[in-house]
Scaffold this active site. Structure first.
Site, PDB file in Angstrom:
ATOM      1  N   SER A  58       0.830  -1.197   0.000  1.00 20.72           N
ATOM      2  CA  SER A  58       0.000   0.000   0.000  1.00 20.72           C
ATOM      3  C   SER A  58       0.874   1.260   0.000  1.00 20.72           C
ATOM      4  O   SER A  58       1.603   1.492  -0.960  1.00 20.72           O
ATOM      5  CB  SER A  58      -0.977  -0.053   1.178  1.00 20.72           C
ATOM      6  OG  SER A  58      -1.989   0.905   1.040  1.00 20.72           O
ATOM      7  N   ASP A 110      -9.467  -5.481  -4.653  1.00 20.86           N
ATOM      8  CA  ASP A 110      -8.994  -4.402  -3.776  1.00 20.86           C
ATOM      9  C   ASP A 110      -9.879  -3.172  -3.966  1.00 20.86           C
ATOM     10  O   ASP A 110      -9.913  -2.574  -5.031  1.00 20.86           O
ATOM     11  CB  ASP A 110      -7.535  -4.071  -4.114  1.00 20.86           C
ATOM     12  CG  ASP A 110      -6.875  -3.165  -3.085  1.00 20.86           C
ATOM     13  OD1 ASP A 110      -7.564  -2.329  -2.482  1.00 20.86           O
ATOM     14  OD2 ASP A 110      -5.653  -3.304  -2.905  1.00 20.86           O
ATOM     15  N   HIS A 168      -7.586  -5.697  -0.037  1.00 18.08           N
ATOM     16  CA  HIS A 168      -6.457  -4.865   0.387  1.00 18.08           C
ATOM     17  C   HIS A 168      -5.893  -5.359   1.722  1.00 18.08           C
ATOM     18  O   HIS A 168      -5.972  -4.675   2.742  1.00 18.08           O
ATOM     19  CB  HIS A 168      -6.918  -3.411   0.479  1.00 18.08           C
ATOM     20  CG  HIS A 168      -5.798  -2.424   0.510  1.00 18.08           C
ATOM     21  ND1 HIS A 168      -5.068  -2.088  -0.612  1.00 18.08           N
ATOM     22  CD2 HIS A 168      -5.269  -1.691   1.523  1.00 18.08           C
ATOM     23  CE1 HIS A 168      -4.166  -1.177  -0.294  1.00 18.08           C
ATOM     24  NE2 HIS A 168      -4.257  -0.930   0.999  1.00 18.08           N
TER      25      HIS A 168
END
Length: 195
Positions: free
Chosen positions: A97, A144, A176
């Site tokens: 991320s 995601d 995610h």
């Protein structure tokens, strides 16, 4: 010698990356692994760290926040390289991320590592140049909802057009999170970088 630097997501902590570090350490016992905290305390919770704030973030202000965070990020990586006597050709950056976002941004800015494993990351904006000495493995969950997989698709297309060694692994039914399936894909990227 290989130095693997694991980079957590926004609001996270170095321990968040331990599952990936443990898998790679088991496969390559001689690798040196570091997992630094991001430079700033997380501003949306009592714990964790961030490279840049996501409070009020949008497509217009995201690039500026990433650029502002880049010097601290690069210095963190270089300090770890100095500690281990490593250079870019010895270094692999694996980020999730926001950690992936910063690793990609640093790669667009200069040669910092031989391989970037970007898990659920993105560029903002897409790069205009890329040093072909840095291979890129993009790992992204197809489901995601935080950082849509389309960002990794576009990143793969751009990097390929710039002559970068690049591979894209879109993981079915993954969201995610550093799920087992995402970790499997990231470990495979470590074992077999593109190029």
């Amino acid at each position: 010698m290989t130095l693997l630097i694991l980079l957590h997501g926004v609001g996270g902590q170095p321990a968040d990356m331990a599952p990936l570090g443990e898998r790679i350490a088991a496969a390559a016992p001689d690798v040196r692994i570091e997992a630094p905290p991001a430079a700033l305390p997380y501003d949306r919770g009592p714990r964790g760290h961030q490279w840049f704030s996501v409070d009020g973030i949008d497509e217009d202000n995201r690039p500026g926040r990433i650029r502002a965070a880049l010097p601290a990020f690069v210095e963190t990586v270089r300090a770890l390289q100095r500690r281990h006597g490593a250079g870019p050709r010895d270094t692999v950056l694996a980020g999730f991320s926001q950690g992936a976002i910063m690793a990609l941004a640093a790669g667009a800015d200069g040669w910092l590592a031989r391989h970037v494993i970007a898990i659920a990351g993105r560029f903002a904006p897409l790069p205009e140049r890329w040093d072909a000495r840095t291979a890129v493995s993009l790992v992204h969950g197809r489901m995601d909802g935080v950082v849509p997989a389309e960002h990794s698709r576009r990143a793969c297309e751009r990097l390929a057009a710039l002559g970068a060694p690049v591979a894209l692994d879109l993981v079915p039914r993954a969201v995610h999170l550093l799920s087992p399936a995402i970790l499997d894909a990231a470990e495979q990227a470590w074992r077999a970088p593109p190029g």
